[in-house]
Write a protein that holds these residues in place. Structure first.
Motif, mmCIF file in Angstrom:
data_model
loop_
_atom_site.group_PDB
_atom_site.id
_atom_site.type_symbol
_atom_site.label_atom_id
_atom_site.label_comp_id
_atom_site.label_asym_id
_atom_site.label_seq_id
_atom_site.Cartn_x
_atom_site.Cartn_y
_atom_site.Cartn_z
ATOM 1 N N PRO A 97 0.838 -1.207 0.000
ATOM 2 C CA PRO A 97 0.000 0.000 0.000
ATOM 3 C C PRO A 97 0.872 1.256 0.000
ATOM 4 O O PRO A 97 2.060 1.189 0.318
ATOM 5 C CB PRO A 97 -0.793 -0.116 1.305
ATOM 6 C CG PRO A 97 -0.169 -1.184 2.105
ATOM 7 C CD PRO A 97 0.750 -1.984 1.237
ATOM 8 N N SER A 98 0.266 2.388 -0.361
ATOM 9 C CA SER A 98 1.044 3.626 -0.406
ATOM 10 C C SER A 98 1.326 4.123 1.011
ATOM 11 O O SER A 98 0.387 4.344 1.789
ATOM 12 C CB SER A 98 0.273 4.698 -1.167
ATOM 13 O OG SER A 98 0.906 5.936 -0.948
ATOM 14 N N TYR A 109 -9.205 -5.974 0.289
ATOM 15 C CA TYR A 109 -9.354 -4.741 -0.489
ATOM 16 C C TYR A 109 -10.784 -4.233 -0.545
ATOM 17 O O TYR A 109 -11.046 -3.202 -1.172
ATOM 18 C CB TYR A 109 -8.861 -4.978 -1.936
ATOM 19 C CG TYR A 109 -7.454 -5.505 -1.988
ATOM 20 C CD1 TYR A 109 -6.374 -4.660 -1.761
ATOM 21 C CD2 TYR A 109 -7.195 -6.855 -2.205
ATOM 22 C CE1 TYR A 109 -5.079 -5.142 -1.771
ATOM 23 C CE2 TYR A 109 -5.897 -7.354 -2.219
ATOM 24 C CZ TYR A 109 -4.851 -6.489 -1.994
ATOM 25 O OH TYR A 109 -3.569 -6.967 -1.992
ATOM 26 N N LYS A 159 -4.419 -2.842 4.510
ATOM 27 C CA LYS A 159 -4.677 -1.938 3.393
ATOM 28 C C LYS A 159 -5.518 -0.733 3.813
ATOM 29 O O LYS A 159 -5.681 0.200 3.039
ATOM 30 C CB LYS A 159 -5.352 -2.703 2.244
ATOM 31 C CG LYS A 159 -4.639 -3.996 1.827
ATOM 32 C CD LYS A 159 -3.256 -3.722 1.317
ATOM 33 C CE LYS A 159 -2.425 -4.899 0.847
ATOM 34 N NZ LYS A 159 -2.541 -6.211 1.350
ATOM 35 N N ILE A 208 -7.930 7.146 1.052
ATOM 36 C CA ILE A 208 -7.169 6.102 0.339
ATOM 37 C C ILE A 208 -7.847 5.809 -1.001
ATOM 38 O O ILE A 208 -7.198 5.726 -2.041
ATOM 39 C CB ILE A 208 -7.094 4.793 1.167
ATOM 40 C CG1 ILE A 208 -6.612 5.060 2.588
ATOM 41 C CG2 ILE A 208 -6.194 3.775 0.476
ATOM 42 C CD1 ILE A 208 -6.603 3.828 3.484
ATOM 43 N N TYR A 238 -6.010 6.160 -4.686
ATOM 44 C CA TYR A 238 -5.829 4.984 -5.541
ATOM 45 C C TYR A 238 -6.650 5.115 -6.832
ATOM 46 O O TYR A 238 -6.196 4.717 -7.903
ATOM 47 C CB TYR A 238 -6.213 3.702 -4.788
ATOM 48 C CG TYR A 238 -5.244 3.317 -3.678
ATOM 49 C CD1 TYR A 238 -4.171 4.129 -3.320
ATOM 50 C CD2 TYR A 238 -5.392 2.124 -2.973
ATOM 51 C CE1 TYR A 238 -3.294 3.776 -2.304
ATOM 52 C CE2 TYR A 238 -4.523 1.756 -1.955
ATOM 53 C CZ TYR A 238 -3.477 2.584 -1.621
ATOM 54 O OH TYR A 238 -2.613 2.222 -0.619
ATOM 55 N N MET A 277 -5.796 -2.214 -5.855
ATOM 56 C CA MET A 277 -4.429 -1.763 -6.133
ATOM 57 C C MET A 277 -3.805 -2.317 -7.418
ATOM 58 O O MET A 277 -2.642 -2.028 -7.682
ATOM 59 C CB MET A 277 -3.521 -2.189 -4.949
ATOM 60 C CG MET A 277 -3.986 -1.619 -3.629
ATOM 61 S SD MET A 277 -3.016 -2.042 -2.143
ATOM 62 C CE MET A 277 -1.542 -2.762 -2.705
#
Ligand SMILES: Cc1ncc(COP(=O)(O)O)c(C=O)c1O
Length: 397
Positions: free
Chosen positions: A45-46, A211, A240, A296, A300, A328
């Motif tokens: 994840p970022s 997710y 996530k 988020i 994304y 993702m």
């Protein structure tokens, strides 16, 4: 006193350890950490989404208010208030989920291992999607099952295929939301058909859903758990929606299975860190995720769109790719003569990386596929990386 020249040990590994291989992705990641490489390979994840300050404040609060409890051993099934919070959140979907069904695990990856331990014997038939999450194939393979790949299409599992081959299987492992690796989503009517088919066959249906909350547009589709809590095992994760470094996930299972899983958990590591669970409860208990998750999703969704636009611009018309509605990953199918494993060598030489599709297949890999992750790469680099890949692919057509 140190022994002089001890003879080297001839290591005799257990048969189950001989099955173990290092994950293809982890091997690729070692190459791609170099700063000059634009990497679409990671499934991470970022870090821009990690609520560092919120976590720090929660650690402070837990340690100052309940430090002695947080640092003590805890129950094997997990920290009761967090299990209650999870049961309540899932009950909002319509079916009543009780805390006794919830087992906290050290990342949902551990949940996969525990399910393998409890449900799979050597040679057991285990049904998986085509393709499926590589980490699950790895986790189950320790128990030496016979993997049976269920046919899929652009919308995921085909329930009639499960009906045709599911008799006598130990479990079906399904990824309904923004699947890793393809990004695809199982439509509502297929969820219902799958739940019904598995119930008819007496086949445990595992719904792995890390997710699900990361839907870009609409509210997520109903979880299969809510359609039959007595037959579906749901897997969730904080990796996530908060951060993966805390290694915290959960299994929600029908009661007889939950009790057996708890015994397996106890044998594996006694329990998941009490401090971590208390901190996460402190973070989530007042609705933090309701405001955090939309940030988020937005990040994304924007990055996904940048990659989709770049693919349309730079990839040849003979390639195709998924258009995820959350999560993702994008999955690319190249013309059939292009082996993405070989393409990767050229791509890395050109400082761009992805994960070849082959390791995600339990049987009969489609070698012209690959997975792209867009969440950790800034937009201008996404364009540049996709342009480089497109050039390499076009040269082969
Ligand atoms: C489908 C799927 N299941 C499970 C996991 C493991 O997640 P966790 O960090 O909760 O162990 C991942 C991680 O990427 C995943 O993609």
């Amino acid at each position: 006193m140190k022994m002089e020249n001890p003879a080297p040990i001839q290591w005799q590994f257990a048969q189950r350890a001989q099955q173990l291989e290092s994950s293809a992705i982890r091997d690729i990641l070692k190459v791609t950490v170099r700063p000059e490489v634009i990497s679409f390979a990671g499934g991470l994840p970022s870090p821009a989404t990690f609520p560092v300050e919120r976590m720090r404040a929660a650690y402070d609060a837990v340690l100052s208010k309940q430090g002695k409890v947080a640092l003590q051993y805890g129950p094997s099934d997990g920290y009761a208030p967090l299990r209650e919070w999870i049961a309540d959140s899932l009950s909002a979907g319509g079916a009543k989920i009780v805390p006794a069904q919830v087992l906290m695990v050290s990342g949902s990856q551990q949940g996969l291992d525990l399910l393998g331990k409890v449900l799979v014997d050597e040679g057991s038939k285990v049904l998986v999607e085509t393709p499926s999450y590589l980490g699950a194939l790895q986790a189950f393979s320790v128990y030496r099952p016979q993997f049976v790949s269920v046919a899929t299409d652009g919308h995921g599992l085909l329930p009639e295929q499960v009906a045709a081959i599911g008799q006598g299987a130990r479990l079906l492992y399904a990824l309904p939301n923004f699947q890793n690796p393809t990004g695809r989503t199982l439509p509502l009517e297929r969820r219902a058909a799958l739940v019904e088919t598995c119930a008819r066959l007496g086949l445990p249906l595992i719904e792995d859903d890390p997710y699900g909350a990361l839907s870009y547009r609409s509210e997520p589709l109903p979880k299969m758990l809510t359609m039959n809590p007595g037959g579906v095992i749901h897997m969730g994760s904080f990796s996530k929606v908060l951060t993966p470094g805390i290694r915290l996930g959960y299994l929600v299972a029908p009661l007889p299975l939950a009790a057996k899983l708890e015994q397996a958990k106890q044998a594996a590591d006694l329990h998941t860190a009490q401090l971590t669970q208390m901190v996460v409860h402190e973070v989530v208990k007042d609705g933090f995720l309701d405001t955090h998750i939309p940030t988020i999703r937005k990040l994304y969704a924007d990055q996904c769109q940048v990659m989709l636009d770049a693919l349309a611009e730079f990839f040849p018309a003979s390639a195709s790719w998924t258009k995820p509605e959350g999560g993702m990953f994008i999955w690319v199918t190249l013309p059939s003569h292009i082996d993405s494993m070989k393409l990767l060598d050229e791509a890395i030489a050109d400082h761009v990386a992805f994960v070849p599709g082959a390791p995600f297949y339990a049987n009969a890999p489609e070698r012209n596929t690959l997975r792209l992750s867009f969440v950790t790469v800034p937009p201008e680099k996404i364009r540049e990386g996709v342009a480089r890949l497109g050039k390499l692919i076009r040269a082969k057509i």
